[in-house]
Design an enzyme around this catalytic site. Structure first.
Site, PDB file in Angstrom:
ATOM      1  N   ASP A  41     -11.241   2.974   4.038  1.00 28.49           N
ATOM      2  CA  ASP A  41     -11.576   1.548   3.918  1.00 28.49           C
ATOM      3  C   ASP A  41     -13.095   1.346   3.868  1.00 28.49           C
ATOM      4  O   ASP A  41     -13.567   0.269   3.506  1.00 28.49           O
ATOM      5  CB  ASP A  41     -11.029   0.780   5.141  1.00 28.49           C
ATOM      6  CG  ASP A  41      -9.811  -0.059   4.789  1.00 28.49           C
ATOM      7  OD1 ASP A  41      -9.585  -0.307   3.586  1.00 28.49           O
ATOM      8  OD2 ASP A  41      -9.098  -0.474   5.723  1.00 28.49           O
ATOM      9  N   GLN A  58      -4.633  -1.521   9.549  1.00 27.71           N
ATOM     10  CA  GLN A  58      -4.555  -2.855   8.943  1.00 27.71           C
ATOM     11  C   GLN A  58      -5.139  -3.906   9.888  1.00 27.71           C
ATOM     12  O   GLN A  58      -4.742  -4.005  11.048  1.00 27.71           O
ATOM     13  CB  GLN A  58      -3.085  -3.181   8.617  1.00 27.71           C
ATOM     14  CG  GLN A  58      -2.886  -4.479   7.885  1.00 27.71           C
ATOM     15  CD  GLN A  58      -3.485  -4.470   6.472  1.00 27.71           C
ATOM     16  OE1 GLN A  58      -3.360  -3.506   5.733  1.00 27.71           O
ATOM     17  NE2 GLN A  58      -4.150  -5.556   6.114  1.00 27.71           N
ATOM     18  N   LYS A  95       0.840  -1.207   0.000  1.00 28.40           N
ATOM     19  CA  LYS A  95       0.000   0.000   0.000  1.00 28.40           C
ATOM     20  C   LYS A  95       0.872   1.253   0.000  1.00 28.40           C
ATOM     21  O   LYS A  95       0.606   2.219  -0.718  1.00 28.40           O
ATOM     22  CB  LYS A  95      -0.943  -0.015   1.210  1.00 28.40           C
ATOM     23  CG  LYS A  95      -2.087  -1.007   1.025  1.00 28.40           C
ATOM     24  CD  LYS A  95      -2.861  -1.282   2.302  1.00 28.40           C
ATOM     25  CE  LYS A  95      -3.862  -2.421   2.065  1.00 28.40           C
ATOM     26  NZ  LYS A  95      -4.567  -2.849   3.271  1.00 28.40           N
TER      27      LYS A  95
END
Ligand code: NDP
Length: 303
Positions: free
Chosen positions: A127, A104, A60
């Site tokens: 997200d 994460q 990422k």
């Protein structure tokens, strides 16, 4: 004798689509930086030393840098307390350089994932996991949609154009893939069935579908004879098979038996190289959109 009527489905190349999308995001990020004298920024928080998470976070960060998005990495030890993590999230919420925040998952045992996601400013929740964003999607308000299902929708719209009236079956009802996928397809005017582990006669249900999205986590569960001839198949699953002599790390397969399904489907995504590359590209897209909204600018069209 080969069957002369047998066709092989078009392979939907998510990797190539993601490369093009990332190039467009890069160009738009450069325009943004020129307009507001700072790059869009994504903060990525990794707690602990889970090997797969380290790989994802590294990928990422690299993708951000390539697209001209500033990446702020926060790697914390597994022993980090919930209070310390929440303090960091609150600091990132206030940081004007940070447009998107990604924590994460999974978090190490003992840390409350829901509490951490709830602490993220919904307008930085790139997200799309915050309940506020799930609610916005449910009622059709502007927010952030989870990256994987949005990436699937982009592939479907690129392939089909208008999805109006098509029968879609989504297998899997998780909050991060199946449910938002069903919502996005409904909003795109498809007629949607959301199937799961309690669905009866799943093969029959799938056989109705013009569009099948498999997000189950069971290697090659969806067989070729479940697929309606000509259907479009989007395989979200990522499953690693046990190691063999020629594949010591184990082969990666999806939730769909690719070779069988490709003989019946009209189009199908491979694993790897289908949905997977779209997830990071859409994360960059969501960050770019967040940056525009924070700066009071219209996000670029068509992203
Ligand atoms: P979850 O485990 O959260 O959800 C799986 C879903 O599949 C559940 O709704 C479950 O039903 C359903 N299911 C399980 N067994 C069956 C069955 N036999 N028949 C029908 N439905 C079944 O998984 P995720 O949604 O997080 O992920 C799904 C897959 O997608 C995984 O392989 C994951 O690795 C992959 N993935 C890939 C991403 C990418 O970037 N390409 C991103 C995210 C996920 P029930 O609710 O009834 O238990």
């Amino acid at each position: 004798m080969p069957d002369p009527l047998k066709t092989i489905a078009l392979r939907i190349d998510g990797k190539a689509f993601a490369v093009t999308l990332r190039a467009r995001i890069g160009a738009a990020a450069a325009d943004f930086a020129h307009a507001v004298a700072r790059r869009p920024g994504l903060a990525v928080v990794l707690v602990g030393d889970d090997a797969a998470s380290q790989v994802y976070v590294g990928a990422k960060a690299r993708a951000c840098e390539e697209a001209g998005i500033a990446s702020f990495e926060h790697r914390l030890p597994a022993a980090t307390s919930g209070a310390e993590l929440l303090t960091l999230v609150e600091r990132l919420n206030r940081d004007p350089e940070v447009d998107g925040i990604l924590v994460q998952l999974p978090l190490p045992e003992g840390l409350d994932e829901q509490a951490v996601i709830a602490a993220i400013d919904p307008d930085k929740d790139v997200d799309g996991f915050h309940v506020i964003n799930a609610g916005r999607l449910a009622v059709g308000q502007q927010g952030f949609v989870p990256c994987t299902p949005l990436g699937c929708l982009m592939l479907l719209q690129d392939h089909h154009g208008d999805l109006s009236g098509l029968e879609a079956v989504v297998i899997g009802r998780s909050n991060i893939v199946g449910k938002p996928m069903a919502q996005l397809l409904t909003d795109a005017n498809a007629t949607v069935t959301l199937a799961h582990s309690r669905t009866k006669n799943l093969a029959e249900v799938v056989r109705r579908a013009d569009i099948v999205v498999a997000a189950v986590g069971r290697p090659e569960m969806v067989r070729g004879d479940w697929i309606k001839p000509g259907a479009t198949v989007i395989d979200v699953g990522i499953n690693r098979l046990p190691p063999t002599d020629d594949k010591p790390k184990g082969r990666l397969v999806g939730d769909v038996a690719y070779a069988e399904a490709a003989e019946v489907a009209g189009a199908i995504t491979p694993v790897p190289g289908g949905v997977g590359p779209m997830t990071i590209a859409v994360l960059l897209r969501n960050t770019l959109v967040a940056a525009h909204r924070h700066a009071g600018l219209e996000p670029p069209e068509g992203l």
